[in-house]
Design an enzyme around this catalytic site. Structure first.
Site, PDB file in Angstrom:
ATOM      1  N   ARG A  15      28.950  39.340  74.750  1.00 42.31           N
ATOM      2  CA  ARG A  15      28.857  37.992  75.342  1.00 42.31           C
ATOM      3  C   ARG A  15      30.076  37.673  76.219  1.00 42.31           C
ATOM      4  NH1 ARG A  15      27.947  33.968  70.644  1.00 42.31           N
ATOM      5  NH2 ARG A  15      29.065  35.564  69.493  1.00 42.31           N
ATOM      6  N   ILE A 441      16.813  12.311  61.608  1.00 40.38           N
ATOM      7  CA  ILE A 441      15.975  13.507  61.755  1.00 40.38           C
ATOM      8  C   ILE A 441      16.390  14.626  60.808  1.00 40.38           C
ATOM      9  CG2 ILE A 441      15.055  15.143  63.468  1.00 40.38           C
ATOM     10  CD1 ILE A 441      14.256  12.169  63.832  1.00 40.38           C
ATOM     11  N   SER A 443      19.903  16.402  60.341  1.00 44.50           N
ATOM     12  CA  SER A 443      21.283  16.883  60.299  1.00 44.50           C
ATOM     13  C   SER A 443      22.271  15.763  60.626  1.00 44.50           C
ATOM     14  CB  SER A 443      21.474  18.049  61.265  1.00 44.50           C
ATOM     15  OG  SER A 443      21.134  17.674  62.566  1.00 44.50           O
ATOM     16  N   TRP A 571      10.602  31.145  67.234  1.00 47.53           N
ATOM     17  CA  TRP A 571      12.013  31.432  67.469  1.00 47.53           C
ATOM     18  C   TRP A 571      12.467  32.742  66.820  1.00 47.53           C
ATOM     19  CZ3 TRP A 571      14.178  25.714  66.962  1.00 47.53           C
ATOM     20  CH2 TRP A 571      13.739  24.994  68.086  1.00 47.53           C
ATOM     21  N   HIS A 651       8.658  16.662  62.768  1.00 46.52           N
ATOM     22  CA  HIS A 651       9.508  16.225  63.878  1.00 46.52           C
ATOM     23  C   HIS A 651       9.332  17.170  65.059  1.00 46.52           C
ATOM     24  CE1 HIS A 651      12.960  15.257  66.335  1.00 46.52           C
ATOM     25  NE2 HIS A 651      13.387  16.500  66.212  1.00 46.52           N
ATOM     26  N   HIS A 704      21.588  13.431  72.682  1.00 43.47           N
ATOM     27  CA  HIS A 704      22.321  14.410  73.485  1.00 43.47           C
ATOM     28  C   HIS A 704      23.401  13.779  74.344  1.00 43.47           C
ATOM     29  CE1 HIS A 704      19.175  16.982  72.081  1.00 43.47           C
ATOM     30  NE2 HIS A 704      19.918  18.002  72.430  1.00 43.47           N
ATOM     31  N   CYS A 736      16.537  13.124  67.655  1.00 38.63           N
ATOM     32  CA  CYS A 736      16.687  14.480  67.121  1.00 38.63           C
ATOM     33  C   CYS A 736      17.834  14.462  66.115  1.00 38.63           C
ATOM     34  CB  CYS A 736      16.969  15.457  68.274  1.00 38.63           C
ATOM     35  SG  CYS A 736      16.786  17.194  67.817  1.00 38.63           S
TER      36      CYS A 736
HETATM   37  N1  GLN Z   1      16.061  18.707  61.036  1.00 39.02           N
HETATM   38  C1  GLN Z   1      16.667  19.314  62.178  1.00 39.02           C
HETATM   39  C2  GLN Z   1      17.954  18.597  62.518  1.00 39.02           C
HETATM   40  O1  GLN Z   1      18.043  17.430  62.284  1.00 39.02           O
HETATM   41  C3  GLN Z   1      15.749  19.281  63.377  1.00 39.02           C
HETATM   42  C4  GLN Z   1      16.327  20.009  64.545  1.00 39.02           C
HETATM   43  C5  GLN Z   1      15.433  20.061  65.764  1.00 39.02           C
HETATM   44  O2  GLN Z   1      14.561  19.282  65.951  1.00 39.02           O
HETATM   45  N2  GLN Z   1      15.629  21.001  66.631  1.00 39.02           N
HETATM   46  O3  GLN Z   1      18.879  19.182  63.055  1.00 39.02           O
HETATM   47 ZN    ZN Z   2      14.673  17.625  67.356  1.00 38.23          ZN
END
Ligand code: GLN
Ligand code: ZN
Length: 768
Positions: A15, A441, A443, A571, A651, A704, A736
């Site tokens: 990398r 969501i 984390s 993934w 989600h 974000h 998210c």
């Molecule tokens: N549960 C995950 C988080 O909150 C969902 C992550 C995602 O949607 N990519 O990080």
């Molecule tokens: Zn998400």
């Protein structure tokens, strides 16, 4: 007869490009150092292509950030907000590297900023490109010398060069109209002269082949776009250089006739993704044309079945003779760089795999298998590949008969729950949630302490009980924060997870892991997909202890948190000996068992994340219905083992959902939390036509952005949402997970979110 590849990963086996970029962006190294890393990587990758025995090196596949962005620079398609930062220098109007970084990241090391250009997925891959922004009065002018410089660089190193360039019609297809809406095809006339100029420049440099990629030939194209391809290549007809038209990722299908009769010197097709279509292409190819067969899979990591592929190559060779070329199916940028970096693979598994460097030799070997089928080396290589394949087939740990038996006995009822209308009141009685329940969501910030603790545990410096102790402390801290904020449904915060797929892959049977199997996702970002090598099963509970502990700290409901079967599948690199549907069913059963164990442990809300649900959709419409059938079913299978009063959430984020809302509804989750804030709830417009039947939490702020959102803005979004979704079925949550943010902004943002919710509840009470 020639052997070549369509492109090579540029990130570097260690990398190197990532680290050089990040150091440059952080102001820790200068431009010269970055450029030197680029030159070193190109030189190394070309040398590897030559050493493997390829007939050309491919030039033009290198990019500091993204190949589509490079193409925009080449054409001078730089939106106004990125010009005038002093980075587009001199009278030569050469687009400077910092301008590219400004477009990609919204900032430069010297402090310029502007809203970054949009990024989106490259066809059905996990690579993201920068969407060209074109305006109705868009002008194009050759504005970057990089391609020509790199050609000279390769020539100076003594290589024979094939250049590569994204084709004009795919470029326009992948772009977006900005400002006034208009037909992007109207720009084709202005774009083609630039291609002519590039072709002439390359010809002047002595380049004999130019690979022009038109990957949109693997899509269902509107007539006007098919016609545009025809007219573009008619106008690009030239004697100065040989054009190789490259297609990949899906069958040509109804574009086959078009693709085979274009006036180009050669056509490349992706044999790995188009079944027997190569035979039809052979039948339709004009007498003079080269056919490049993409036989070596550029999208997966398995060692090739050289014996089988050499049969195809020989059949084609009988018809074409030297007009047959052998190639990788697409650019190798979608696979990791070199197997040599893997020091800790599970015993016996190395011989099953081939990364980019190994694939170079496979391509070269297929050519030799056609020309010198009796050469001892060729026979030995074919045999070794067949033995490796047989070894993989025979390896006992890959096969778990209990898994296939269980799948054989599944019935439709296993993927059914009683109707939402019956479940919902039972869940409400149990959970007793207020109107507009608030949640997150999953984390919470992955602080330096959390990452250190995880790394120390992995490296063996921290014992299991110390590690558990540290994680419990992080969980307790985030539960306390959530209680203080007054959130209604809590999460444990996911401190123990590095990555939402890798975490489960490591706990499930059937997976392989690499140490260095990095694949570029965008810019300097790489992902390390796990490899699904065998039947997937769950040896023991994966998340129950953490969830139970978290629930013990609070009277409020604690959500169990899992990654869904379709996302784990999308993934990962997948085994090639069973269908995607079967793999999805296997993962679904493992997740289903975890869901049931969480329920038994007293968890009454379980979220099964499916952010990649839309990603697995095949490019060709004819294949899409089948995907939706098994993808929806896999999710339902994972979710349907619970009692009626247990609430299942899912989600989704960062994808186009408006075109698949019916399939999302068919997943039948009790609650879906879904990204919407980035596009100012654009998603909601779909509910004007489609009544989503279950509960939904459209994200009220974009996680974000480091900006703390204000309660007013969120209250406004909620009132918009309430116009389409009844209050009893509306949830309040961010877009998210919050793992990339810092605690101060998370606390501030969630406090605003709770206050916006309270305001809306009060308004609803007044109305009632
Ligand atoms: N549960 C995950 C988080 O909150 C969902 C992550 C995602 O949607 N990519 O990080
Ligand atoms: Zn998400």
């Amino acid at each position: 007869m020639q052997a070549h590849i369509l492109g090579f990963p540029r990130i570097g086996a260690a990398r190197e490009l990532k680290f050089a970029l990040e150091s440059y962006w952080a102001g820790k190294s200068d431009r010269a150092a970055l450029e030197q890393t680029g030159r070193d990587l190109r030189a190394r990758h070309w040398a590897q292509q030559q050493a493997a025995g390829l007939d050309f090196v491919t030039v033009g596949d290198f990019a500091f950030y993204d190949q589509v962005l490079n193409t925009s620079a080449l054409f001078g398609a730089i939106p106004a907000r990125f010009r005038d930062h002093g980075h587009t220098v001199g009278t030569s109007k050469e687009v400077d590297l910092d301008t590219l970084f400004l477009m990609a990241r919204g900032r430069t090391p010297c402090g310029c900023d502007a809203p970054a250009a949009e990024m989106t997925k490259w066809f059905d891959t996990n690579y993201h490109y920068l969407v060209p922004e074109l305006t109705v009065d868009q002008a194009f002018a050759l504005s970057s010398q990089r391609l020509f410089d790199e050609v000279r660089e390769a020539q100076a190193l003594g290589h024979s060069v094939k250049a590569v360039l994204l084709g004009p019609v795919s470029y326009l297809w992948l772009s977006k109209a900005y400002g006034e809406d208009f037909d992007r095809l109207s720009l084709l006339d202005r774009l083609l002269p630039i291609y002519v100029e590039i072709i002439n420049r390359l010809a002047d440099l002595g380049v004999s082949w130019l690979q022009i990629d038109e990957p949109i030939l693997s899509l269902d194209l509107p007539l006007a776009w098919q016609a545009a391809i025809e007219s573009a290549f008619n106008r690009l007809q030239t004697r100065r250089i040989n054009l190789l038209l490259a297609t990949y990722f899906a069958p040509l299908a109804d574009n086959l006739w078009l693709a085979t009769r274009l006036p180009v010197a050669g056509l490349h097709i992706d044999v790995t993704r188009s079944g027997d279509e190569w035979r039809q292409v052979l039948d339709n190819l004009s007498e003079y044309k080269v056919l490049s067969l993409g036989l070596i899979d550029a999208r997966n990591i398995w060692r090739a079945d050289l014996a089988r592929l050499s049969e195809i190559a020989r059949t084609a060779h009988d018809r074409l003779g030297d007009r047959l070329w052998i190639a990788s199916s697409a650019s190798l940028q979608h696979v990791p760089v070199d197997l040599a970096g893997e020091t800790e693979l599970a015993p016996g598994t190395r011989q099953w795999l081939a990364f980019a460097v190994q694939k170079l030799s496979e391509v070269a070997l297929l050519k030799r298998a056609v020309l010198e089928p009796q050469a001892a080396e060729v026979i030995a290589a074919l045999n070794a590949a067949s033995e490796a394949l047989q070894d993989r087939a025979d390896t006992a740990w890959r096969v778990n008969p209990a898994v296939s038996q269980r799948i054989a006995t599944l019935t439709p009822q296993d993927a059914e729950r009683v109707p939402f209308a019956l479940r919902a009141p039972l869940q409400q009685r149990k959970l007793n949630l207020p109107l507009l329940p608030t949640t997150t969501i999953g984390s919470f910030p992955q602080t330096a302490e959390i990452r250190h603790a995880r790394a120390a545990y992995k490296a063996g410096h921290l014992g299991a009980s110390e590690y558990a102790h540290a994680m419990r402390a992080f969980i307790a801290e985030s539960v306390q924060v959530q209680e203080d904020l007054g959130l209604d449904v809590l999460v444990h915060g996911e401190p123990e997870r590095n990555d939402m797929v890798e975490y489960f892959g490591e706990l499930l049977d059937g997976f392989l892991f690499t140490r260095n199997g990095w694949v570029q996702s965008y810019g300097s970002r790489c992902v390390k997909p796990p490899i699904i090598a065998g039947d997937v099963s769950r040896p023991e509970a994966m998340t129950v202890a953490w969830a139970k502990f978290a629930q013990s700290l609070t009277k409020r409901p604690m959500k169990g948190m899992l990654t869904g079967p379709v996302t784990i599948l999308c993934w990962s690199f997948l085994r090639d000996d069973v269908s995607r549907e079967t793999i999805a069913q296997q993962i679904a059963l493992a997740i289903r068992d975890e869901v049931c164990d969480l329920e038994k442990a007293g968890i009454s809300i379980i979220q099964i994340d499916e952010p990649a649900f839309r990603e697995g959709l095949p490019l060709r419409k004819s294949a899409q219905a089948d995907y939706w059938r098994w993808a929806v079913n896999a999710f339902r299978l994972s979710a349907s083992g619970v009692r009626d009063e247990t609430q299942i959430h899912t989600h989704m984020c960062y994808s186009e959902f408006n075109d698949c809302i019916a399939q999302i509804a068919a997943m039948d989750a009790d609650v879906i939390t879904i990204e919407t804030a980035r596009s100012a709830m654009e998603l909601l417009t779909v509910f004007n036509e489609f009544e989503y039947p279950n509960a939904i939490g459209p994200g009220v702020y974009d996680i974000h952005s480091p900006r703390v959102p204000q309660a007013d803005a969120m209250a406004h979004l909620l009132s918009e949402a309430l116009k389409r979704i009844p209050a009893e079925r509306l949830w309040v949550n961010p877009d998210c997970g919050l793992k990339t943010r810092g605690w101060p902004e998370v606390k501030a943002a969630l406090a605003e979110m709770v206050s916006a919710t309270q305001r809306m509840r009060a308004e609803l009470l007044v109305e009632a």
